[in-house]
Design an enzyme around this catalytic site. Structure first.
Site, PDB file in Angstrom:
ATOM      1  N   ARG A  49      -9.879   0.620   8.405  1.00 55.96           N
ATOM      2  CA  ARG A  49      -9.718  -0.762   8.689  1.00 55.96           C
ATOM      3  C   ARG A  49     -10.852  -1.578   9.282  1.00 55.96           C
ATOM      4  O   ARG A  49     -10.407  -2.563   9.807  1.00 55.96           O
ATOM      5  CB  ARG A  49      -8.379  -0.558   9.570  1.00 55.96           C
ATOM      6  CG  ARG A  49      -7.006  -0.988   8.973  1.00 55.96           C
ATOM      7  CD  ARG A  49      -5.995  -0.509   9.986  1.00 55.96           C
ATOM      8  NE  ARG A  49      -4.685  -1.416   9.963  1.00 55.96           N
ATOM      9  CZ  ARG A  49      -3.701  -0.854   9.282  1.00 55.96           C
ATOM     10  NH1 ARG A  49      -3.954   0.253   8.658  1.00 55.96           N
ATOM     11  NH2 ARG A  49      -2.667  -1.666   9.220  1.00 55.96           N
ATOM     12  N   ARG A 105      10.874  -0.389  11.093  1.00 57.52           N
ATOM     13  CA  ARG A 105       9.846  -0.071  11.978  1.00 57.52           C
ATOM     14  C   ARG A 105       9.951  -1.166  13.180  1.00 57.52           C
ATOM     15  O   ARG A 105      10.385  -2.371  12.834  1.00 57.52           O
ATOM     16  CB  ARG A 105       8.594  -0.281  11.169  1.00 57.52           C
ATOM     17  CG  ARG A 105       8.002   0.892  10.694  1.00 57.52           C
ATOM     18  CD  ARG A 105       6.848   0.865   9.590  1.00 57.52           C
ATOM     19  NE  ARG A 105       5.789  -0.070  10.024  1.00 57.52           N
ATOM     20  CZ  ARG A 105       4.636  -0.143   9.525  1.00 57.52           C
ATOM     21  NH1 ARG A 105       4.507   0.429   8.146  1.00 57.52           N
ATOM     22  NH2 ARG A 105       3.829  -1.004   9.874  1.00 57.52           N
ATOM     23  N   ARG A 138      -0.692  -8.617  13.169  1.00 57.39           N
ATOM     24  CA  ARG A 138      -1.389  -7.585  12.348  1.00 57.39           C
ATOM     25  C   ARG A 138      -1.874  -8.473  11.130  1.00 57.39           C
ATOM     26  O   ARG A 138      -3.132  -7.886  10.836  1.00 57.39           O
ATOM     27  CB  ARG A 138      -0.157  -6.775  11.566  1.00 57.39           C
ATOM     28  CG  ARG A 138       0.314  -5.674  12.757  1.00 57.39           C
ATOM     29  CD  ARG A 138       2.028  -5.292  12.264  1.00 57.39           C
ATOM     30  NE  ARG A 138       2.003  -4.897  11.193  1.00 57.39           N
ATOM     31  CZ  ARG A 138       3.111  -4.422  10.620  1.00 57.39           C
ATOM     32  NH1 ARG A 138       4.189  -4.888  10.963  1.00 57.39           N
ATOM     33  NH2 ARG A 138       3.367  -4.083   9.112  1.00 57.39           N
ATOM     34  N   ARG A 190      11.844  -5.183   5.226  1.00 55.24           N
ATOM     35  CA  ARG A 190      11.664  -3.773   4.883  1.00 55.24           C
ATOM     36  C   ARG A 190      12.461  -2.602   5.396  1.00 55.24           C
ATOM     37  O   ARG A 190      12.775  -2.966   6.830  1.00 55.24           O
ATOM     38  CB  ARG A 190      10.024  -3.451   4.847  1.00 55.24           C
ATOM     39  CG  ARG A 190       9.957  -2.164   5.133  1.00 55.24           C
ATOM     40  CD  ARG A 190       8.529  -1.703   4.855  1.00 55.24           C
ATOM     41  NE  ARG A 190       7.856  -2.212   6.285  1.00 55.24           N
ATOM     42  CZ  ARG A 190       6.605  -2.190   6.575  1.00 55.24           C
ATOM     43  NH1 ARG A 190       5.534  -1.870   5.525  1.00 55.24           N
ATOM     44  NH2 ARG A 190       5.764  -2.803   7.562  1.00 55.24           N
ATOM     45  N   LYS A 244       0.856  -1.113  -0.115  1.00 53.29           N
ATOM     46  CA  LYS A 244       0.101  -0.012  -0.043  1.00 53.29           C
ATOM     47  C   LYS A 244       0.837   1.284  -0.151  1.00 53.29           C
ATOM     48  O   LYS A 244       0.787   2.376  -0.796  1.00 53.29           O
ATOM     49  CB  LYS A 244      -1.096   0.065   1.322  1.00 53.29           C
ATOM     50  CG  LYS A 244      -1.936  -1.142   1.472  1.00 53.29           C
ATOM     51  CD  LYS A 244      -2.732  -1.311   2.717  1.00 53.29           C
ATOM     52  CE  LYS A 244      -2.080  -1.248   3.970  1.00 53.29           C
ATOM     53  NZ  LYS A 244      -1.400  -2.508   4.406  1.00 53.29           N
TER      54      LYS A 244
HETATM   55  P1  AP5 Z   1       4.913  -1.582   1.922  1.00 56.87           P
HETATM   56  O1  AP5 Z   1       4.649  -0.696   0.706  1.00 56.87           O
HETATM   57  O2  AP5 Z   1       5.598  -1.012   2.864  1.00 56.87           O
HETATM   58  O3  AP5 Z   1       3.478  -2.311   2.301  1.00 56.87           O
HETATM   59  P2  AP5 Z   1       2.458  -1.781   3.172  1.00 56.87           P
HETATM   60  O4  AP5 Z   1       0.886  -2.478   2.621  1.00 56.87           O
HETATM   61  O5  AP5 Z   1       2.291  -0.287   3.296  1.00 56.87           O
HETATM   62  O6  AP5 Z   1       2.592  -2.499   4.575  1.00 56.87           O
HETATM   63  P3  AP5 Z   1       2.473  -1.985   5.941  1.00 56.87           P
HETATM   64  O7  AP5 Z   1       3.520  -2.943   6.944  1.00 56.87           O
HETATM   65  O8  AP5 Z   1       2.729  -0.402   6.090  1.00 56.87           O
HETATM   66  O9  AP5 Z   1       1.040  -2.030   6.327  1.00 56.87           O
HETATM   67  P4  AP5 Z   1       0.307  -2.279   7.609  1.00 56.87           P
HETATM   68  O10 AP5 Z   1      -1.077  -2.001   7.325  1.00 56.87           O
HETATM   69  O11 AP5 Z   1       0.667  -3.162   8.708  1.00 56.87           O
HETATM   70  O12 AP5 Z   1       0.906  -0.823   8.553  1.00 56.87           O
HETATM   71  P5  AP5 Z   1       0.329   0.546   8.766  1.00 56.87           P
HETATM   72  O13 AP5 Z   1       1.473   1.474   8.950  1.00 56.87           O
HETATM   73  O14 AP5 Z   1      -0.984   0.892   8.100  1.00 56.87           O
HETATM   74  O15 AP5 Z   1       5.581  -2.682   1.326  1.00 56.87           O
HETATM   75  C1  AP5 Z   1       6.155  -3.761   2.224  1.00 56.87           C
HETATM   76  C2  AP5 Z   1       7.729  -4.329   1.662  1.00 56.87           C
HETATM   77  O16 AP5 Z   1       7.489  -5.051   0.576  1.00 56.87           O
HETATM   78  C3  AP5 Z   1       8.415  -3.116   1.467  1.00 56.87           C
HETATM   79  O17 AP5 Z   1       9.746  -3.436   1.799  1.00 56.87           O
HETATM   80  C4  AP5 Z   1       8.392  -3.145  -0.175  1.00 56.87           C
HETATM   81  O18 AP5 Z   1       9.623  -2.448  -0.441  1.00 56.87           O
HETATM   82  C5  AP5 Z   1       8.214  -4.288  -0.390  1.00 56.87           C
HETATM   83  N1  AP5 Z   1       7.384  -4.374  -1.572  1.00 56.87           N
HETATM   84  C6  AP5 Z   1       6.089  -3.613  -2.054  1.00 56.87           C
HETATM   85  N2  AP5 Z   1       5.391  -4.139  -3.065  1.00 56.87           N
HETATM   86  C7  AP5 Z   1       6.359  -5.169  -3.529  1.00 56.87           C
HETATM   87  C8  AP5 Z   1       6.155  -5.932  -4.610  1.00 56.87           C
HETATM   88  N3  AP5 Z   1       5.096  -5.873  -5.478  1.00 56.87           N
HETATM   89  N4  AP5 Z   1       7.267  -7.120  -4.931  1.00 56.87           N
HETATM   90  C9  AP5 Z   1       8.052  -7.150  -3.946  1.00 56.87           C
HETATM   91  N5  AP5 Z   1       8.352  -6.528  -2.655  1.00 56.87           N
HETATM   92  C10 AP5 Z   1       7.400  -5.489  -2.482  1.00 56.87           C
HETATM   93  O19 AP5 Z   1      -0.204   0.318  10.298  1.00 56.87           O
HETATM   94  C11 AP5 Z   1       0.710   0.050  11.361  1.00 56.87           C
HETATM   95  C12 AP5 Z   1       0.044   0.173  12.540  1.00 56.87           C
HETATM   96  O20 AP5 Z   1      -0.661   1.233  12.810  1.00 56.87           O
HETATM   97  C13 AP5 Z   1      -1.160  -1.133  12.726  1.00 56.87           C
HETATM   98  O21 AP5 Z   1      -0.688  -2.163  13.001  1.00 56.87           O
HETATM   99  C14 AP5 Z   1      -2.136  -0.417  13.846  1.00 56.87           C
HETATM  100  O22 AP5 Z   1      -1.685  -0.573  15.082  1.00 56.87           O
HETATM  101  C15 AP5 Z   1      -2.032   1.162  13.530  1.00 56.87           C
HETATM  102  N6  AP5 Z   1      -2.998   1.487  12.610  1.00 56.87           N
HETATM  103  C16 AP5 Z   1      -2.479   2.102  11.367  1.00 56.87           C
HETATM  104  N7  AP5 Z   1      -3.878   2.436  10.683  1.00 56.87           N
HETATM  105  C17 AP5 Z   1      -4.698   2.208  11.585  1.00 56.87           C
HETATM  106  C18 AP5 Z   1      -6.465   2.310  11.428  1.00 56.87           C
HETATM  107  N8  AP5 Z   1      -6.886   2.716  10.512  1.00 56.87           N
HETATM  108  N9  AP5 Z   1      -6.774   1.535  12.423  1.00 56.87           N
HETATM  109  C19 AP5 Z   1      -6.560   1.152  13.535  1.00 56.87           C
HETATM  110  N10 AP5 Z   1      -5.044   1.235  13.595  1.00 56.87           N
HETATM  111  C20 AP5 Z   1      -4.339   1.540  12.740  1.00 56.87           C
HETATM  112 MG    MG Z   2       2.358   1.016   4.867  1.00 52.23          MG
END
Ligand code: AP5
Ligand code: MG
Length: 214
Positions: free
Chosen positions: A87, A160, A171, A126, A13
């Site tokens: 979410r 992270r 997660r 990552r 994402k």
């Molecule tokens: P990346 O693009 O970083 O993936 P992502 O989908 O953004 O993954 P996240 O880990 O950020 O998602 P998340 O939903 O757990 O975290 P968030 O910050 O939202 O890609 C991942 C890796 O793969 C990278 O190294 C990239 O280079 C590689 N990659 C990407 N695409 C690729 C491909 N096609 N092929 C190969 N490699 C690839 O949330 C974190 C925490 O915050 C949550 O756990 C929760 O506690 C809280 N939180 C955030 N939002 C909310 C909400 N709305 N409600 C409640 N709690 C929330």
């Molecule tokens: Mg992300």
């Protein structure tokens, strides 16, 4: 145009959102990034979110919906990419209200369809540029010049605290239990577009471009 990028942790994402920011000038609204900024600053929201995030659980709907409300107007002209929000069903309802109040609508909900086991490797490998936040991966997406950010030339990279295998499993369980069930809500509205998130970063980007230009 306003879009949601939906998919489990590591689906890509953030990677795809940042490409859309760079190529189309859209505004990325990542609740994860907003919460990490609040934790880093030690704000009251950050203090409440820190341990919940470290455990891989979801922060309260009220906190994240308020964060989106605060940042939404910045995307009025260029369009929003909702990354990691909504979410839960409550967050989906909150988003609908926040947009409706502003006379805005959702155009697409893009689901990145992925194989969860492969995501553990993605997440534990990552890193991001400490200066500009550009995303990298130890194996799948290394900088063109080792140790130098492709985007800003920075030399420091960070990881992270929630990117360890145990937290990633929590997660993913949270995604399955609370986030995946909101897909039918958007399917009924005819908004869901599916993209193979296991393809390369470039192929995923091309598929998203085709949706936005279609
Ligand atoms: P990346 O693009 O970083 O993936 P992502 O989908 O953004 O993954 P996240 O880990 O950020 O998602 P998340 O939903 O757990 O975290 P968030 O910050 O939202 O890609 C991942 C890796 O793969 C990278 O190294 C990239 O280079 C590689 N990659 C990407 N695409 C690729 C491909 N096609 N092929 C190969 N490699 C690839 O949330 C974190 C925490 O915050 C949550 O756990 C929760 O506690 C809280 N939180 C955030 N939002 C909310 C909400 N709305 N409600 C409640 N709690 C929330
Ligand atoms: Mg992300």
């Amino acid at each position: 145009m306003n879009i949601i990028l939906l998919g489990p942790p590591g689906a890509g994402k953030g990677t795809q959102a940042q490409r859309l920011v760079a190529n189309r000038g859209m505004v990325q609204l990542s609740t994860g990034d907003m919460l990490r900024a609040a934790v880093a600053k030690g704000t009251p929201v950050g203090q409440r979110a820190k341990e919940v995030m470290a455990a891989g659980e979801l922060v309260s709907d009220a906190i994240v919906s308020a964060l989106i409300g605060e940042h939404l107007d910045a995307s009025r002209d260029k369009g929003a990419i909702f990354d990691g929000f909504p979410r839960t069903a409550h967050q989906a309802e909150a988003l609908e209200m926040l947009l409706a109040e502003r006379g805005r609508t959702l155009d697409h909900v893009i689901e990145l369809v992925v194989d969860e086991e492969a995501l553990v490797d993605r997440i534990t490998g990552r890193s991001t540029c400490a200066s500009c936040g550009a995303p990298y991966h130890d194996t799948f997406h290394v900088p063109k010049v080792a140790g130098t950010c492709d985007i800003c030339g920075g030399h420091e990279f960070k990881r992270r605290p929630d990117d360890n295998e145990q937290t990633v499993r929590t997660r993913m369980a949270e995604y399955r239990a609370k986030t995946a069930p909101i897909l039918p809500y958007y399917e009924e509205k005819g908004l869901v577009r599916r993209v193979d998130g296991m393809a390369s970063v470039e192929e995923v980007a091309a598929a998203i471009d085709a949706i936005l230009d279609g």
